[in-house]
Design an enzyme around this catalytic site. Structure first.
Site, PDB file in Angstrom:
ATOM      1  N   ALA A 104     -32.703 -30.433  19.300  1.00  0.00           N
ATOM      2  CA  ALA A 104     -31.454 -30.319  18.553  1.00  0.00           C
ATOM      3  C   ALA A 104     -30.311 -30.599  19.523  1.00  0.00           C
ATOM      4  CB  ALA A 104     -31.319 -28.923  17.947  1.00  0.00           C
ATOM      5  N   CYS A 105     -29.396 -31.464  19.117  1.00  0.00           N
ATOM      6  CA  CYS A 105     -28.264 -31.826  19.982  1.00  0.00           C
ATOM      7  C   CYS A 105     -27.419 -30.590  20.263  1.00  0.00           C
ATOM      8  CB  CYS A 105     -27.414 -32.885  19.305  1.00  0.00           C
ATOM      9  SG  CYS A 105     -25.780 -33.044  20.050  1.00  0.00           S
ATOM     10  N   ILE A 106     -27.144 -30.374  21.531  1.00  0.00           N
ATOM     11  CA  ILE A 106     -26.470 -29.136  21.926  1.00  0.00           C
ATOM     12  C   ILE A 106     -25.065 -29.019  21.334  1.00  0.00           C
ATOM     13  CG2 ILE A 106     -25.703 -30.088  24.160  1.00  0.00           C
ATOM     14  CD1 ILE A 106     -26.118 -27.204  25.266  1.00  0.00           C
TER      15      ILE A 106
ATOM     16  N   ALA B 114     -25.362 -28.323  17.659  1.00  0.00           N
ATOM     17  CA  ALA B 114     -25.981 -27.017  17.421  1.00  0.00           C
ATOM     18  C   ALA B 114     -25.005 -25.873  17.702  1.00  0.00           C
ATOM     19  CB  ALA B 114     -27.238 -26.878  18.278  1.00  0.00           C
TER      20      ALA B 114
END
Lengths: 93, 116, 147, 108
Positions: C92-94, C97
């Site tokens: 998941a893209c930080i 997210a």
């Protein structure tokens, strides 16, 4: 299995702005795969040759549209894998 | 490998365009050739004179101005969409070039993507 | 399906490796379901999936707290199970997210938050992972929301 | 200058409120990293603060920080070795902290 220059995967209904955008980007050697609400387009006249236009079976079936489409236009997920693997490029709209 | 990132959502009303910009910046960070194309309502990103202070957002005009610094190759705007929103060359941010959207444009790239 | 096109001069080898990028959220779009059906069919056809990348609203798929009614498919659970079974990394893209309230234990500590909710085997990482896939031989397929 | 003058910072030493930044605050933050701010540091700090003002963002990764410095000052300063010597650790992060800018998103 058909090998397209660009395979366009379209999951938007015909009223969506990106639906029109997608149709304007389809070149003469490209294919179109309708998925999700994109399959609703099958009820309308499409400005693309039937040989290059497919619709995903489970999405047609869910929307009661399976009988509206000729069998050689119906794609399974296995077909979707082949189409995307074979095309030179894929654009998901 | 060259990438075209398309922004067709207008600014401020959603985060999609900002997330598209982040995608372009990341490719540029790793020296991958990338261009940005604005079409549909997305061309409203390109109008000069934005100030988003009162809606408590960052100005996409100012964010976008960093694109050439980071090495994004081109900022393109679809001709028809500019017409539709009354944008002429003078209304647009400086590094933008107006182009015609269609298969000739998208086929110049190996990878064409939207952020959402 | 038996259509065929006039032969083309350039015939590259078919893609054998896919990267799936999911940007549509579960329960507000069909994207995670379509992507999962595609992923199963791809493995069945002996293709490899090098990673699943969640971006934008797609990060909600990595929530360990989503609890649909028992007679509805739990998409997060179905995806997590599929990835674990087939050893497919999920990222998941930080930035996506953190904005949307999806954190793992280390981000919880870093930002001094009260809880974490990332479902294993999903991990949190940067867009560099996506660049990595895009720059490789892998075919990157996007699953966006449909509306 | 005592610690009581120091405005509130988060667990990684970034200012909670960017408006509380001053050159003196920068010196205190830098000292935490064992850095004495010299002319070369200030050049980059001023550049970063100006970049932030102009673009309403810091360069979102270390690589883009290096690129932005290179655009402004050329190869001699726009390289990771030079910036690493000035701002040890992750240069973008260390420099943003000292320049009073927000913690980078770690996006890349």
């Amino acid at each position: 299995m058909t090998r397209f220059k660009t395979l366009h995967i379209l999951n938007k209904p015909p009223e969506h702005a990106r639906y029109r955008l997608c149709l304007s980007a389809i070149g003469p050697q490209d294919g179109l795969l309708l998925t999700e609400n994109g399959v609703l387009a099958i009820t309308q006249p499409l400005a693309i040759n039937k040989e290059r236009c497919f619709a995903l079976a489970p999405d047609l079936e869910a929307r009661g549209l399976l009988s509206h489409v000729s069998s050689d236009q119906i794609a399974s997920f296995d077909d979707m894998v082949d189409l995307t693997a074979l095309a030179e490029n894929v654009i998901s709209w | 490998m060259s990438t075209l990132i398309i922004i067709d959502q207008p600014p401020y009303g959603s985060w999609e365009g900002r997330e598209a910009l982040d995608m372009a910046f990341s490719l540029a960070a790793f020296d991958q050739p990338v261009s940005l194309l604005f079409c549909g309502a997305g061309v409203n990103w390109l109008r000069k004179g934005q100030d988003a202070t009162t809606i408590q957002q960052k100005s996409v005009e100012r964010n976008l101005a960093a694109a050439p610094v980071f090495g994004v190759e081109a900022l393109l705007a679809d001709n028809k969409a500019c017409d539709h929103y009354g944008l002429t060359e003078e209304d647009l941010l400086d590094p933008v070039s107006i182009t015609d959207f269609g298969p000739e444009l998208t086929s110049r790239f190996d990878h064409v993507a939207f952020a959402g | 399906m038996s259509n065929s096109l006039p032969e083309q001069t350039k015939t590259p080898a078919p893609a054998g490796v896919f990267t799936l990028v999911i940007t549509g959220a579960p329960y507000s779009s069909q994207a995670p379901q379509t992507a999962l059906h595609f992923a199963r069919a791809a493995l069945a056809a002996n293709k490899r999936i090098d990673r699943v990348f969640l971006y934008g609203d797609g990060v909600h798929l990595a929530s360990s707290l989503s609890t649909p009614p028992s007679d509805e498919l739990n998409l997060s659970e179905a995806w997590a199970g599929f990835m674990a079974e087939n050893n497919i990394p999920g990222v998941a893209c930080i930035a996506s997210a953190l904005r949307r309230g999806l954190v793992n234990e280390s981000e919880m500590q870093r930002h001094e938050l009260s809880a974490f909710n990332l479902r294993a085997p999903f991990e949190i990482a940067g867009l560099g992972e996506w660049v990595d896939s895009a720059a490789s031989e892998s075919r990157v397929l996007y699953f966006h929301r449909g509306s | 200058m005592t610690d009581t003058l120091m405005p509130e910072r988060n667990n990684e030493g970034f200012l909670e409120n960017a408006e509380h930044w001053s050159p003196k605050v920068a010196e205190i933050i830098a000292r935490d990293d064992g850095i004495d701010l010299l002319k070369n540091h200030w050049e980059i700090i001023s550049f970063l603060r100006e970049f932030y003002k102009q673009h309403e963002m810091s360069p979102p990764s270390n690589r883009l920080f290096v690129k932005a410095v290179k655009e402004a000052f050329g190869e001699a300063k726009g390289n990771s070795i030079y910036l690493m010597q000035l701002f040890p650790g992750t240069p973008a992060k260390t420099a943003c902290r000292i320049a009073g800018l927000p913690r980078p998103t770690n996006c890349l």
